[in-house]
Scaffold this motif. Structure first.
Motif, PDB file in Angstrom:
ATOM      1  N   VAL A   1       1.010  -1.064  -0.088  1.00 58.66           N
ATOM      2  CA  VAL A   1      -0.033  -0.049   0.051  1.00 58.66           C
ATOM      3  C   VAL A   1       0.719   1.190   0.087  1.00 58.66           C
ATOM      4  CG1 VAL A   1      -1.743  -1.296   1.136  1.00 58.66           C
ATOM      5  CG2 VAL A   1      -0.287  -0.142   2.576  1.00 58.66           C
ATOM      6  N   SER A   2       2.074   1.237   0.256  1.00 59.78           N
ATOM      7  CA  SER A   2       2.977   2.271   0.342  1.00 59.78           C
ATOM      8  C   SER A   2       4.561   1.901   0.051  1.00 59.78           C
ATOM      9  CB  SER A   2       2.891   3.089   1.564  1.00 59.78           C
ATOM     10  OG  SER A   2       3.798   4.025   1.657  1.00 59.78           O
ATOM     11  N   ASP A   3       5.242   2.708  -0.865  1.00 60.94           N
ATOM     12  CA  ASP A   3       6.668   2.518  -0.992  1.00 60.94           C
ATOM     13  C   ASP A   3       7.400   2.593   0.379  1.00 60.94           C
ATOM     14  OD1 ASP A   3       6.118   1.452  -3.618  1.00 60.94           O
ATOM     15  OD2 ASP A   3       6.563   3.362  -4.446  1.00 60.94           O
ATOM     16  N   LYS A   4       6.845   3.446   1.096  1.00 59.88           N
ATOM     17  CA  LYS A   4       7.616   3.767   2.374  1.00 59.88           C
ATOM     18  C   LYS A   4       6.912   3.541   3.618  1.00 59.88           C
ATOM     19  CE  LYS A   4       9.450   8.192   0.109  1.00 59.88           C
ATOM     20  NZ  LYS A   4       9.783   9.522   0.337  1.00 59.88           N
ATOM     21  N   THR A   5       7.536   3.186   4.527  1.00 61.88           N
ATOM     22  CA  THR A   5       6.935   2.990   5.920  1.00 61.88           C
ATOM     23  C   THR A   5       6.432   4.067   6.519  1.00 61.88           C
ATOM     24  OG1 THR A   5       8.900   3.238   7.172  1.00 61.88           O
ATOM     25  CG2 THR A   5       8.682   0.886   6.131  1.00 61.88           C
ATOM     26  N   TYR A   6       5.888   3.998   7.631  1.00 59.07           N
ATOM     27  CA  TYR A   6       5.248   4.905   8.463  1.00 59.07           C
ATOM     28  C   TYR A   6       6.233   5.464   9.610  1.00 59.07           C
ATOM     29  CZ  TYR A   6       1.380   2.618   6.205  1.00 59.07           C
ATOM     30  OH  TYR A   6       0.512   2.248   5.186  1.00 59.07           O
ATOM     31  N   ASN A   7       7.340   4.747   9.756  1.00 59.97           N
ATOM     32  CA  ASN A   7       8.424   5.008  10.599  1.00 59.97           C
ATOM     33  C   ASN A   7       8.003   4.329  12.133  1.00 59.97           C
ATOM     34  OD1 ASN A   7      10.282   6.254   8.915  1.00 59.97           O
ATOM     35  ND2 ASN A   7       8.805   8.116   9.060  1.00 59.97           N
ATOM     36  N   ASP A   8       6.795   3.889  12.298  1.00 57.78           N
ATOM     37  CA  ASP A   8       6.558   3.069  13.364  1.00 57.78           C
ATOM     38  C   ASP A   8       5.062   2.331  13.316  1.00 57.78           C
ATOM     39  OD1 ASP A   8       6.590   2.528  16.200  1.00 57.78           O
ATOM     40  OD2 ASP A   8       7.217   4.427  16.736  1.00 57.78           O
ATOM     41  N   ILE A   9       4.852   1.700  14.197  1.00 55.59           N
ATOM     42  CA  ILE A   9       3.447   1.347  14.228  1.00 55.59           C
ATOM     43  C   ILE A   9       2.500   2.368  14.239  1.00 55.59           C
ATOM     44  CG2 ILE A   9       3.870  -1.052  15.376  1.00 55.59           C
ATOM     45  CD1 ILE A   9       3.268   0.122  17.907  1.00 55.59           C
ATOM     46  N   ILE A  10       1.402   2.182  13.395  1.00 59.20           N
ATOM     47  CA  ILE A  10       0.471   3.454  13.445  1.00 59.20           C
ATOM     48  C   ILE A  10      -0.387   3.729  14.464  1.00 59.20           C
ATOM     49  CG2 ILE A  10       0.651   3.415  10.757  1.00 59.20           C
ATOM     50  CD1 ILE A  10      -2.447   2.005  10.840  1.00 59.20           C
ATOM     51  N   SER A  11      -0.695   2.566  15.344  1.00 57.64           N
ATOM     52  CA  SER A  11      -1.544   2.711  16.529  1.00 57.64           C
ATOM     53  C   SER A  11      -0.712   3.303  17.867  1.00 57.64           C
ATOM     54  CB  SER A  11      -2.218   1.313  16.777  1.00 57.64           C
ATOM     55  OG  SER A  11      -1.116   0.422  17.106  1.00 57.64           O
ATOM     56  N   PHE A  12       0.500   3.277  17.637  1.00 59.05           N
ATOM     57  CA  PHE A  12       1.578   3.774  18.512  1.00 59.05           C
ATOM     58  C   PHE A  12       1.157   3.473  20.045  1.00 59.05           C
ATOM     59  CE2 PHE A  12       3.930   7.444  20.357  1.00 59.05           C
ATOM     60  CZ  PHE A  12       5.081   6.935  20.089  1.00 59.05           C
ATOM     61  N   ASN A  13       0.889   4.340  20.854  1.00 61.04           N
ATOM     62  CA  ASN A  13       0.342   4.106  22.258  1.00 61.04           C
ATOM     63  C   ASN A  13      -0.937   4.550  22.757  1.00 61.04           C
ATOM     64  OD1 ASN A  13       1.137   6.748  22.615  1.00 61.04           O
ATOM     65  ND2 ASN A  13       1.383   6.408  24.776  1.00 61.04           N
ATOM     66  N   ALA A  14      -1.758   4.558  21.501  1.00 61.48           N
ATOM     67  CA  ALA A  14      -3.234   5.108  21.734  1.00 61.48           C
ATOM     68  C   ALA A  14      -4.112   4.380  22.614  1.00 61.48           C
ATOM     69  CB  ALA A  14      -3.943   5.248  20.584  1.00 61.48           C
ATOM     70  N   PRO A  15      -4.706   4.761  23.628  1.00 58.19           N
ATOM     71  CA  PRO A  15      -5.577   4.081  24.813  1.00 58.19           C
ATOM     72  C   PRO A  15      -6.497   3.025  23.852  1.00 58.19           C
ATOM     73  CG  PRO A  15      -5.184   6.326  25.440  1.00 58.19           C
ATOM     74  CD  PRO A  15      -4.904   6.319  23.816  1.00 58.19           C
ATOM     75  N   VAL A  16      -7.106   3.878  22.767  1.00 58.47           N
ATOM     76  CA  VAL A  16      -7.914   2.930  21.949  1.00 58.47           C
ATOM     77  C   VAL A  16      -7.587   2.921  20.425  1.00 58.47           C
ATOM     78  CG1 VAL A  16     -10.421   2.930  21.078  1.00 58.47           C
ATOM     79  CG2 VAL A  16     -10.277   3.884  23.405  1.00 58.47           C
ATOM     80  N   ALA A  17      -7.493   1.808  19.878  1.00 61.89           N
ATOM     81  CA  ALA A  17      -6.871   1.312  18.573  1.00 61.89           C
ATOM     82  C   ALA A  17      -8.042   1.805  17.618  1.00 61.89           C
ATOM     83  CB  ALA A  17      -6.350   0.132  18.423  1.00 61.89           C
ATOM     84  N   LYS A  18      -7.816   2.876  16.792  1.00 60.26           N
ATOM     85  CA  LYS A  18      -8.749   3.042  15.663  1.00 60.26           C
ATOM     86  C   LYS A  18      -8.569   2.227  14.660  1.00 60.26           C
ATOM     87  CE  LYS A  18      -9.093   8.027  16.616  1.00 60.26           C
ATOM     88  NZ  LYS A  18      -9.022   9.526  16.290  1.00 60.26           N
ATOM     89  N   LYS A  19      -9.598   1.978  13.930  1.00 60.07           N
ATOM     90  CA  LYS A  19      -9.717   0.980  12.525  1.00 60.07           C
ATOM     91  C   LYS A  19      -9.067   1.722  11.512  1.00 60.07           C
ATOM     92  CE  LYS A  19     -13.380  -2.232  13.587  1.00 60.07           C
ATOM     93  NZ  LYS A  19     -14.453  -3.097  13.118  1.00 60.07           N
ATOM     94  N   PRO A  20      -7.784   1.234  10.922  1.00 64.11           N
ATOM     95  CA  PRO A  20      -7.327   1.818   9.661  1.00 64.11           C
ATOM     96  C   PRO A  20      -8.104   1.810   8.469  1.00 64.11           C
ATOM     97  CG  PRO A  20      -5.551   0.576  10.916  1.00 64.11           C
ATOM     98  CD  PRO A  20      -7.017   0.189  11.549  1.00 64.11           C
ATOM     99  N   ASP A  21      -8.000   2.407   7.590  1.00 61.16           N
ATOM    100  CA  ASP A  21      -8.559   2.318   6.369  1.00 61.16           C
ATOM    101  C   ASP A  21      -8.492   0.959   5.824  1.00 61.16           C
ATOM    102  OD1 ASP A  21      -9.377   4.849   6.489  1.00 61.16           O
ATOM    103  OD2 ASP A  21      -8.058   5.580   5.105  1.00 61.16           O
TER     104      ASP A  21
END
Length: 332
Positions: free
Chosen positions: A202-222
């Motif tokens: 879906v991307s030639d580049k990474t996001y430099n970390d997990i996209i959910s990071f340390n969020a208390p509630v994990a949002k559903k990605p697209d």
């Protein structure tokens, strides 16, 4: 790296006696002094119960008491609690990741910042008297949350990281506590055909970390990436093997129950998304996403030799789904 360093945390444990979580937690609490207890035990409904992180100890203020402030008997009980809450695999990964602090201390020259005893334990509720309680174990690259509701346990968020991602020199060259998670992901992306990769990547580049990071509630990605229903049977099997690699860190009966639920209820809706390079040594990321959960793997920092992984339950992190049902039928 000296082999004994990996087991330095285990050296604090005289035996591998495993008991029930609640009884071990209660015994641990009973050993605490008044000041230690104030630092360790909180009300279950504390507002910051879902506040968590995977940064080193001095980079993020945590609830709880560090191993450093416990005596030997108390540390033994913490390790017994970890063993009773994790599988053998999960406990081994935990201790191996902690032991990597010695590698970082040696390379950075800062043993204070890279201290394997700066891992914190916090308990929410009263495991001796209540059927709803939680405990957490957190520090650099380890963040474990165990929420008990009756006879059911939530194990998420569950974070494991590794820095270095793989040891690059010495007698342990090539070692990584998360080697399977990386190698199996690379194996799957290479098992896909060119046409399948066009969908999965879906991307030639990474996001430099997990996209959910340390969020208390994990949002559903697209919804993106390749649907499992469009994979071959061999590809599907490998994807399920990857999921089990993550699930296998919790007790076997719980892991098999969760795997059975995934196979039965959401297998065909699973998606596999990849970002970045498709070769070892270059930044890469993957995500396995279902209706109820997602797994993230990232290796993009420190010249692609620094791994972050996490399992998030969209409705069930910190036992939220179980608690919702529990409070419907119980008065508190």
């Amino acid at each position: 790296m000296n082999k004994t360093l990996v087991w330095i945390v285990l050296a604090m444990v005289p035996s591998l006696v495993v008991g029930q979580d609640a009884s071990i937690a209660s015994r641990f609490i009973s050993t605490l002094t008044h000041s230690q207890k104030e630092q360790t035990v909180y009300h279950f409904k504390a507002e910051d119960r879902d506040d968590w992180h995977f940064l080193p100890w001095s980079s993020y203020k945590r609830q709880g008491i560090p191993l450093k402030e416990l005596n030997t008997a108390q540390k033994d009980l913490v390790h017994q609690l970890l063993q009773s809450s994790l599988s053998d695999t999960g406990y081994q990964q935990t201790t191996e990741i902690i032991a990597l602090e010695h590698v970082l201390a040696a390379s950075s020259g800062d043993p204070v910042y890279r201290d394997p005893e700066q891992y914190y334990i916090a308990i929410y509720g009263d495991p001796a008297q209540e059927d709803v309680w939680m405990w957490s174990f957190e520090g650099h690259h380890v963040a474990l949350q165990f929420t008990t509701v009756g006879d059911t346990v939530s194990y998420t968020p569950r974070f494991f990281g590794s820095n270095p991602g793989r040891i690059m020199e010495g007698d342990r060259k090539g070692f990584s506590p998360l080697i399977n998670e990386e190698d199996m992901g690379l194996q799957l992306i290479h098992m896909l055909t060119d046409e399948q990769q066009k969908v999965a990547i879906v991307s030639d580049k990474t996001y430099n970390d997990i996209i959910s990071f340390n969020a208390p509630v994990a949002k559903k990605p697209d919804l993106e990436g390749m649907l499992v229903q469009d994979m071959t049977e061999k590809q599907k099997k490998l994807l399920m093997d990857i999921i089990y690699e993550y699930a296998s860190t919790i007790p076997a009966d719980q892991a098999m129950q969760r795997m059975g639920s995934i196979r039965k209820e959401e297998l065909e809706n699973l998606r596999f998304a990849w970002a970045g390079a498709t070769e070892l040594g270059k930044a890469h990321y993957y995500r396995i996403q279902g209706n109820t959960f997602m797994i993230e793997f990232d290796n993009s920092q420190n010249n692609a030799n620094h791994i972050h992984t996490v399992w998030r339950d969209f409705d069930g992190d910190f036992g939220r789904d179980m608690l919702k049902e529990h409070y419907k039928s119980h008065t508190h």
